[in-house]
Design an enzyme around this catalytic site. Structure first.
Site, mmCIF file in Angstrom:
data_model
loop_
_atom_site.group_PDB
_atom_site.id
_atom_site.type_symbol
_atom_site.label_atom_id
_atom_site.label_comp_id
_atom_site.label_asym_id
_atom_site.label_seq_id
_atom_site.Cartn_x
_atom_site.Cartn_y
_atom_site.Cartn_z
ATOM 1 N N ARG A 77 0.859 -1.199 0.000
ATOM 2 C CA ARG A 77 0.000 0.000 0.000
ATOM 3 C C ARG A 77 0.887 1.239 0.000
ATOM 4 N NH1 ARG A 77 -3.425 3.579 3.515
ATOM 5 N NH2 ARG A 77 -2.158 3.034 5.310
ATOM 6 N N ASN A 292 -6.106 1.204 10.860
ATOM 7 C CA ASN A 292 -4.761 1.523 11.346
ATOM 8 C C ASN A 292 -4.800 1.497 12.867
ATOM 9 O OD1 ASN A 292 -4.125 1.896 8.700
ATOM 10 N ND2 ASN A 292 -3.595 4.061 8.866
ATOM 11 N N GLU A 372 -2.359 -0.597 8.626
ATOM 12 C CA GLU A 372 -1.135 -0.156 9.302
ATOM 13 C C GLU A 372 -1.123 -0.743 10.705
ATOM 14 O OE1 GLU A 372 -0.260 4.042 9.620
ATOM 15 O OE2 GLU A 372 -0.854 4.387 7.532
HETATM 16 O O1 IFM Z 1 3.638 7.390 10.071
HETATM 17 C C1 IFM Z 1 2.277 7.395 10.376
HETATM 18 C C2 IFM Z 1 1.450 7.229 9.126
HETATM 19 O O2 IFM Z 1 1.730 8.209 8.181
HETATM 20 C C3 IFM Z 1 -0.015 7.293 9.458
HETATM 21 N N1 IFM Z 1 -0.351 6.373 10.523
HETATM 22 C C4 IFM Z 1 0.462 6.398 11.695
HETATM 23 C C5 IFM Z 1 1.927 6.278 11.329
HETATM 24 C C6 IFM Z 1 2.799 6.287 12.591
HETATM 25 O O3 IFM Z 1 2.615 7.462 13.301
#
Ligand code: IFM
Length: 467
Positions: A77, A292, A372
């Site tokens: 991604r 995330n 994430e």
């Molecule tokens: O690095 C960030 C990302 O851009 C978005 N989600 C959280 C990550 C860690 O802080």
């Protein structure tokens, strides 16, 4: 390594974003984004750093793709820098589009499915008013159409927005992110225009390609009251959950902003900016929800005479991410923290996934993907062969995968896991001082796998072996 069980076809990969890795800020006709502007503001970024070079992925994407292939990953991604592909006069920039076309071809040649995020925070500076302008939502849908026209024959999975809560609340209320504003009402306006842009982009992508897989990625901040019997703590948790989580989930899945948050907001609420048809557009059916997840928090109300450790109130609304919450004391739970100061709570991921399935995605028949999950650590232990021994990161990832696999066993329709992040990168206001990568980057920008990369390769390999 603990064995984990995921369904056949489960996607394994990593995620990155354009501004955090590409560099080449003034190459090939790219023009500034709000993050280029924000980095130039004294004091905005730790150490005064910027991402002009970042980790030079723009020139080294072939090396990065080769690493993903070596690790056996099947999905990647990434996001597109909008100001690299569209010029201020609204015409496409062929050089910028060609970069993403070459990246996608390299991924496909390596057997890796490209998963394209249209917006990961780097709004073109030339769009007047940014997300405060309703027009930006319509420009975003045009951008989606452009990207689909160029890459839709090869990219099958699309995320409209990454973490719109951050764009709206960190960008317009707390001022920690670009464009650095500190007006809670602006955050509500920006949130609505972001969500509208999402809805319009979904419609544009569907019109271009009914078979495309289209979703959005939200960041979740699960929050618990310190004392579930204390009405003030419970109300505080409700308010924070309202703005951090439900304020995005509800319009997407039910077509309405949460009534309790709207009531808390009073005259700052979204009614000022909602127009006929907006919520229908925002709640268009999705093919997937990206999750995330990093941490959770526990809060309590200040005791009489006690000052909140984080003074969250400005007037009756906050100039903080949690716009509608009064003063809160964040309770330290005496559990390990990452280098971000975030408490490590894998159980929170289990609770989040099961809640999402129960309250939102299950009834809608929408699968979940972890888009994430990862941790920043100092990475200061180096083995004799030079490998960074990031066993703390391995422990973090392992515990979260265990939690995710238990959620699957308990019925959650989770279809993939993308670790954040492929490579150390520009961690926004923290600059390069916070490292999330499973690949490290030398001063000469050469990539070196950390222990976690070797570990992740083994997890992916063993998960594909039939029991
Ligand atoms: O690095 C960030 C990302 O851009 C978005 N989600 C959280 C990550 C860690 O802080």
């Amino acid at each position: 390594m603990t064995m984990i069980a995921f369904p056949a076809g489960f996607r394994w990969g990593t995620a990155t974003s354009a501004y955090q890795i590409e560099g080449a800020a003034r190459t090939g006709g790219r023009t500034p984004s709000i993050w280029d502007d924000f980095c130039a503001v004294p004091g905005a970024i730790a150490g005064g750093e910027d991402a002009d070079v970042a980790v030079d992925h723009y020139h080294r994407y072939g090396e990065d793709v080769a690493w993903m292939a070596r690790l056996g990953l099947d999905t990647y991604r990434f996001s597109v820098s909008w100001s690299r592909v569209l010029r201020p006069d609204g015409t496409p920039n062929p050089a910028g589009l060609d970069f993403y076309s070459r990246l996608v071809d390299a991924l496909l040649e390596a057997g890796i499915d490209p998963w394209l995020t249209l917006y990961h925070w780097d709004l073109p500076s030339h769009l007047p008013g940014g997300w405060l302008s309703r027009d930006t939502a319509f420009r975003f849908a045009e951008f989606a159409t452009l990207m689909h026209g160029v890459l839709g024959d090869r990219v099958r999975i699309w995320t409209t927005l990454n973490e719109p809560w951050c764009s709206a609340f960190l960008g317009y209320a707390s001022g920690e992110h670009a464009p650095g504003h500190t007006d809670p009402g602006e955050a509500i306006t920006a949130a609505h225009h972001l969500l509208l842009g999402h809805g319009l982009a979904v419609a544009a992508l569907r019109a271009a390609d009914p078979q495309a897989q289209v979703g959005i990625t939200l960041n979740f901040g699960p929050v618990e009251p310190a004392d579930p019997e204390a009405a003030a703590d419970v109300d505080l948790a409700r308010r924070i959950d309202g703005t951090a989580n439900r304020y995005f989930l509800d319009p997407l899945f039910t077509g309405a902003y949460p009534a309790d948050v709207v009531a808390d907001l009073g005259p700052l609420g979204p009614d000022r900016v909602i127009q006929d048809g907006d919520l229908a557009a925002i709640s268009a059916p999705l093919d997937l929800l990206g999750v995330n997840y990093y941490t959770t928090s526990m809060v309590r109300a200040p005791r009489p005479g006690e000052h909140a450790d984080r003074p969250l109130v400005r007037g009756r609304v906050l100039a903080s991410p949690h716009v509608t919450a009064p003063e809160a004391v964040t309770v330290s739970r005496a559990i390990p923290v990452t280098a971000m100061g975030w408490e490590v709570d894998p159980e929170g991921l289990y609770r989040l996934l099961t809640r999402l399935q129960r309250e939102y995605t299950g009834p809608a028949g929408v699968p979940l993907f972890i888009t994430e999950n990862g941790a920043a650590y100092d990475d200061d232990r180096v083995l004799p062969d030079g490998t960074v021994d990031d066993s703390d990161r391995i422990a973090y990832l392992d515990a979260h995968l265990q939690a995710a696999s238990r959620a699957v066993a308990d019925g959650v329709d989770l279809r993939g896991y993308l670790a954040w992040s492929l490579v150390d990168n520009f961690e926004w206001a923290h600059g390069f001082g916070r490292r999330f990568g499973i690949l490290g980057v030398d001063t000469d920008l050469r990539r070196t796998p950390k222990s976690s990369a070797h570990w992740y390769k083994e997890v992916v390999r063993s998960s594909r072996i039939e029991p």
